[in-house]
Design an enzyme around this catalytic site. Structure first.
Site, short mmCIF file in Angstrom:
data_model
loop_
_atom_site.label_atom_id
_atom_site.label_comp_id
_atom_site.label_asym_id
_atom_site.label_seq_id
_atom_site.Cartn_x
_atom_site.Cartn_y
_atom_site.Cartn_z
N GLY A 266 15.91 -32.21 -4.50
CA GLY A 266 15.16 -33.46 -4.59
C GLY A 266 15.78 -34.43 -5.59
CG ASP A 267 12.98 -36.81 -7.66
OD1 ASP A 267 12.40 -35.96 -6.96
OD2 ASP A 267 12.56 -37.16 -8.79
CB THR B 272 8.79 -33.47 -11.50
OG1 THR B 272 9.10 -33.95 -10.20
CG2 THR B 272 10.04 -32.99 -12.17
NE ARG C 195 13.38 -31.73 -1.31
CZ ARG C 195 12.70 -32.12 -2.39
NH1 ARG C 195 12.61 -31.32 -3.43
NH2 ARG C 195 12.11 -33.28 -2.42
CB THR D 15 6.60 -36.90 -11.33
OG1 THR D 15 5.89 -35.91 -10.57
CG2 THR D 15 5.62 -37.93 -11.83
#
Ligand code: GLY
Length: 303
Positions: free
Chosen positions: A194-195, A164, A192, A215
């Protein structure tokens, strides 16, 4: 100790050429963020957004232009921004065809009653607020086309873009902020998320404590709630570098994934930690810009 800024250009294992390009990129982003942070009235929020925008526009980072590709060969981006005074936050996920997803996240924070807007809804929201929509494919680079081919063929070629980009800051007034942006993981299933856009996973901040950005492998970060794990240790009084290191090590031991994190405490103590081989990073405080592609190896310049 105030103000202070930390940025990262993603945790992950990249070759030496790419690592050098990332080092240059985080230095440029740190200078840009610092310019805003160190001026009279400079705000942490403006600084983290500016630093992330610079990395979104640099194709050596997995965000904006240069984002990794999903299984269909398209770019879908996630981004988050948060301020630590009122705990306001904005985020977008699975968003396409905008140059700076982090600035759309800021619009979500400032111009909507929501925190997270996804997919076509995020694009419609951005257009309604005057953000130009790029031609499809405008963010795709040859490097990432090759990476996707390597992933599909399970070849070990170009290191796939990972991680990231992120920034945390505390300004002269003691205000804290965090911003993140990413293309996610190479070859991901379309849709999808992600975090990165999730509070407590990708990032978190509160001016009573400080600011944190993660990250690395998004599913592992989400399982470990990495940002809030670090944040809660800081809140208990654990020194910020120890909090970041312990939490990244916990994530790797508990999930088998790898990750990195940056953090700043409300009084300007800084942290950089990772369980990946590399993570490009930069810190600016006390008139010095430090940067590296691994914690513990750094170049220093006066700023
Ligand atoms: N940490 C970025 C992602 O996995 O989406």
């Amino acid at each position: 100790m105030l103000p202070a800024l930390v940025i990262h250009g993603g945790a992950g294992d990249v070759d030496e050429k790419r690592a050098l390009a990332k080092l240059k990129g985080v230095q440029i982003a740190a200078r840009e963020g610092w310019k805003l942070l160190n001026q009279s009235g400079g705000s942490a929020l403006d600084a983290v957004e500016a630093a992330v925008r610079v990395m979104e526009d640099d194709e050596n980072f997995n965000a904006g232009t240069g984002s990794v590709l999903n299984l269909d060969g398209d770019v879908e981006m996630d981004a988050l921004i948060m301020e630590g005074h009122k705990l306001n936050a904005g985020a977008v996920a699975a968003m396409r065809d905008v140059k700076n997803a982090v600035s759309v996240a800021r619009l979500v924070m400032e111009k909507s009653e929501h925190i997270l807007i996804v997919g076509q809804g995020a694009n419609r929201f951005a257009e309604a607020h005057g953000v130009p929509r790029l031609e499809p494919g405008a963010l795709i680079t040859d490097y990432e086309i090759n990476c996707l081919e390597d992933v599909k063929n399970k070849r070990k070629g170009n290191a796939p873009g990972v991680g990231t980009v992120g920034a945390v800051a505390v300004d002269k007034e003691g205000r804290v902020a965090v911003a993140l942006s990413t293309g996610g993981t190479c070859g991901k299933t379309p849709g999808r998320v992600g975090d990165t856009p999730l509070l407590g996973c990708g990032g978190y901040c509160d001016e009573a404590v400080g600011a944190v950005a993660s990250t690395g492998h998004g599913e592992s970060i989400t399982k470990a709630c990495l940002a809030s794990t670090i944040f809660n240790l800081m809140k208990q009084g654990v020194p910020v570098q120890d909090a970041a290191e312990q939490s990244c090590e916990f994530l790797t031991a508990r999930t088998g994934g790898t990750a990195g994190a940056i953090a700043v405490s409300k009084d300007g103590h800084l942290a950089v930690a990772h369980t990946t081989d590399k993570m490009s990073w930069a810190t600016v405080s006390n008139g010095e810009l430090r940067a590296g592609v691994k914690w513990g190896e750094e170049v220093v310049e006066k700023i």
